[in-house]
Design an enzyme around this catalytic site. Structure first.
Site, PDB file in Angstrom:
ATOM      1  N   GLU A  70       0.642  -1.119  -0.151  1.00  0.00           N
ATOM      2  CA  GLU A  70      -0.024   0.033  -0.047  1.00  0.00           C
ATOM      3  C   GLU A  70       0.880   1.223   0.115  1.00  0.00           C
ATOM      4  O   GLU A  70       0.445   2.336   0.649  1.00  0.00           O
ATOM      5  CB  GLU A  70      -0.996  -0.090   1.254  1.00  0.00           C
ATOM      6  CG  GLU A  70      -1.813  -1.069   1.191  1.00  0.00           C
ATOM      7  CD  GLU A  70      -2.620  -1.171   2.369  1.00  0.00           C
ATOM      8  OE1 GLU A  70      -3.997  -1.512   2.391  1.00  0.00           O
ATOM      9  OE2 GLU A  70      -2.349  -0.898   3.505  1.00  0.00           O
ATOM     10  N   ALA A  71       2.014   1.144  -0.790  1.00  0.00           N
ATOM     11  CA  ALA A  71       2.869   2.430  -0.960  1.00  0.00           C
ATOM     12  C   ALA A  71       2.102   3.360  -1.903  1.00  0.00           C
ATOM     13  O   ALA A  71       2.786   3.426  -3.031  1.00  0.00           O
ATOM     14  CB  ALA A  71       4.137   2.112  -1.209  1.00  0.00           C
TER      15      ALA A  71
END
Length: 535
Positions: free
Chosen positions: A325-326
Site C-alpha cells: 500500500e505505498a
C-alpha cells in the site's frame, strides 16, 4: 466418547485399535529422555491442571505411563509424530522436540474436554471422572511448514503477557508462526538504540521512535474504546516474547513496514523528510498516504540501522519489510527502495519477507512473498524463476479482521464478498492460480487491529476462523471435509470455554458449550473508508 472423531486439525492417519483404551491413573508418570523434558513438562502441566494428579517426570517406563521418545530414524519430517495408545500405555514418538510438541496437542484433544480444567458440571477434579482415551494409532505430519497468525500491534498495542496468551491458544491447533506488525502510520512499537555518533552520520534521534511513536494509536469512533492502546516493546521484551514462543514451537516474524505506512517514523525522525521537519502523529485508519523518500541518503542509513538492530535480536530466520500500500510512492521510487531494502535485510543474514507488491522488484534469491491481494501472476513468476517461497494470505480467505456479518460489533468491511465465517476460511486451497504445492511455504491469517482493543476482542475475531486456517495449513486437501469440520468445531466449544477462550458462536455450528464473554455494547457500523482505499 470417541474423541478421535473430534481432532482438529485432522491427522493424516487415524486407526482405532481393538481392545480397551488407555486410562490415566493417579499413579501414572510421564517418561521422557532428557532432551524431551521441556516438552514433557508442558504436557504434565496441562494434565495436572485438569486431573489433579502428580504426574512426575521420569526417564524409565512402566505400564500405565505416557512415554515420549525421540528417534532420529523416525520418518515423516521434522514436525511429524506418531501416537500409539493401548490399555497399557501411551507412546508418543517423533524425531524432534517440535514433532513431540505437535503430538502433545493431539494427545491433549484425545482426553475429555474436562482435562482443560476450569468450570464444568462435575468440576475438573471430580472423583468420578475417568480420564480415558481410545485405543488408537495416529501418524501425522503437516502439509505446510509455515502455519501462522499475524498480530497488528501497531494500530493498538498488546502487552508481552497478552502476546503470550495468544501464543498459548494458537499452538494447540499446531500454528507455529507469529508475525508481529510492529510499525505503521499510527505508532512504532520496537525499541531502536542510538548507535552512537560513529554509526549515526545524520544524527537521527532513534530514541524518538518509541518516545514519540510508542505513544501513538489508531482512533475509530465505533471501536470499544475508540482509541487504541499505547506502548512499545523494549528489545528485551521482544527477546522475552521470542523465548516464550520458542518453548511452544512458534517462531516470531517481526515486520517493519516500508516504504509506506511510515508516518510514525516521519514524526519521530525529521531527517527522514525532505524538508527536515517532523510530521505530526496521526490516528487515522486511512492507509497509503505516507512514504519514505528514495533520494534521501538518510532513508537508507535509517533502514540499515533499524533492520540491522532488529535482525540482531531476532532468533528466527525471517525479517519482514512490508512493502504494501505505498500508494503515494512513485513506481520507480518504490522499486528502487524495496530492492535496496530487501538487499539490506538479506545482508543481515535473514531471509527477507514482504507483501506481494514487493515482487515488482528484483528480489534476493529465496526471498519470501506474502500474497494478500491483487494479481497472483507476478508471484507465481517469482516463485518459478526466482525461487521465492510463498505465504498465502488471500484477504477473502484469511483476513481475520473482517466482520463475520454486517452486524458484527467490531471488524472491518473492505473485502468484497462475504459473509466471512469459519466456512469461507476453510473452503479454499492455497495451491491456486498456478501456484504449485512446492511453491508454498505456508498459510497465515492476519489480524489488523483498527477496531480491536484487547485480547478478548482479538480472540472473538480470531476464533473459530483461525481454527479453520490451522486445518487448511496442516491437513492434506484430501482429508478435509467442511461438514465434518463443522461437527468437530462444535465439539471443540466446551474445550475452548473451559480454557476461557473467547469465540464467535457461528449460528450454523452446534456448539457443545457457549462462550462466556460478551461485548459490553453493540456498536454501529464503521464506515468502510479504509476499505475503499485498500481494496
Amino acid at each position: 466418547m470417541n474423541t478421535t472423531d473430534n481432532l482438529i486439525p485432522r491427522p493424516s492417519h487415524v486407526a482405532l485399535l481393538d481392545g480397551q483404551g488407555f486410562t490415566l491413573a493417579s499413579a501414572a508418570r510421564i517418561a521422557a529422555p532428557h532432551q524431551a523434558v521441556p516438552v514433557a513438562e508442558q504436557l504434565a502441566s496441562v494434565l495436572r491442571r485438569g486431573t489433579g494428579f502428580d504426574l512426575p517426570l521420569v526417564e524409565d517406563t512402566q505400564p500405565g505411563d505416557i512415554t515420549l521418545e525421540l528417534l532420529e530414524e523416525f520418518d515423516g519430517g521434522a514436525e511429524a509424530y506418531a501416537i500409539s495408545a493401548t490399555e497399557g500405555e501411551v507412546r508418543l514418538t517423533a524425531s524432534t522436540a517440535a514433532g513431540l510438541f505437535n503430538g502433545i496437542q493431539t494427545l491433549r484433544q484425545l482426553f475429555p474436554a474436562a482435562v482443560e480444567g476450569a468450570e464444568g458440571p462435575e468440576g475438573p477434579h471430580s472423583s468420578q471422572r475417568a480420564w480415558v482415551i481410545p485405543a488408537v494409532e495416529i501418524a501425522d505430519a503437516p502439509r505446510f511448514a509455515y502455519r501462522g497468525l499475524m498480530l497488528d500491534v501497531a494500530r493498538s498495542f498488546f502487552t508481552v503477557e497478552e502476546v503470550k496468551k495468544q501464543i498459548d491458544v494458537m499452538t494447540q491447533f499446531k500454528l507455529n508462526a507469529l508475525h508481529l506488525h510492529l510499525t505503521d502510520d499510527q505508532a512504532w512499537r520496537i525499541e531502536i538504540h542510538d548507535p552512537g555518533s560513529g554509526g549515526n552520520p545524520s544524527g537521527m534521534p532513534y530514541a524518538n521512535l518509541t518516545a514519540v511513536g510508542g505513544r501513538g494509536a489508531v482512533e475509530v469512533p465505533t471501536a470499544m474504546p475508540a482509541r487504541g492502546r499505547e506502548g512499545f516493546y523494549t528489545q528485551q521484551d521482544f527477546k522475552d516474547i521470542q523465548a516464550y514462543a520458542a518453548s511452544k514451537n512458534v517462531l516470531v516474524v517481526p515486520e517493519i513496514d516500508l516504504p509506506g505506512h511510515v508516518n510514525a517514523a516521519l514524526a519521530a525522525i525529521p531527517q527522514l523528510s525532505a524538508d527536515g521537519q517532523a510530521k505530526p502523529m496521526s490516528t487515522t485508519a486511512d492507509v497509503g498516504w505516507s512514504t519514505l523518500s528514495a533520494d534521501l541518503p538518510a532513508t537508507y542509513e535509517f533502514v540499515r540501522e533499524v533492520l540491522g538492530q532488529l535482525a540482531s535480536i531476532t532468533a528466527g530466520p525471517y525479517l519482514h519489510i512490508g512493502g504494501d500500500e505505498a500508494l503515494v510512492t512513485g513506481h520507480e521510487n518504490y522499486v528502487t527502495m524495496v530492492q535496496e531494502f530487501a538487499n539490506i535485510a538479506a545482508r543481515t543474514g535473514k531471509t527477507v519477507v514482504g507483501w506481494n507488491e514487493y515482487a515488482a522488484g528484483e528480489l534476493p534469491q529465496g526471498a519470501v512473498i506474502q500474497y494478500w491481494h491483487g494479481d497472483l501472476a507476478p508471484v507465481v513468476q517469482q516463485a518459478e524463476t526466482g525461487g521465492s517461497p510463498v505465504i498465502m494470505s488471500p484477504a477473502a480467505n484469511t483476513y481475520l479482521d473482517q466482520k463475520y456479518a454486517p452486524d458484527s460489533p467490531i471488524g472491518l468491511e473492505w473485502v468484497e464478498g462475504g459473509p466471512f465465517t469459519w466456512a469461507e476460511y476453510y473452503n479454499w486451497d492455497p495451491a491456486q492460480g498456478g501456484l504449485k504445492e512446492h511453491h508454498i511455504l505456508g498459510v497465515e491469517g492476519p489480524l489488523w487491529t483498527e477496531t480491536v482493543r484487547d485480547n478478548q476482542q482479538a480472540q472473538w475475531l480470531l476464533y473459530p476462523r483461525a481454527i479453520s486456517l490451522a486445518e487448511v495449513a496442516w491437513s492434506g486437501q484430501e482429508v478435509r471435509n467442511a461438514g465434518d469440520f463443522r461437527r468437530r468445531l462444535g465439539a471443540l466449544g466446551e474445550r475452548l470455554t473451559r480454557q476461557g477462550v473467547v469465540f464467535q458462536e457461528a449460528p450454523d455450528v452446534e456448539w457443545s458449550a457457549r462462550s462466556t464473554w460478551t461485548f459490553p455494547e453493540a456498536a454501529t457500523s464503521f464506515p468502510p473508508k479504509y476499505g475503499t482505499i485498500e481494496a
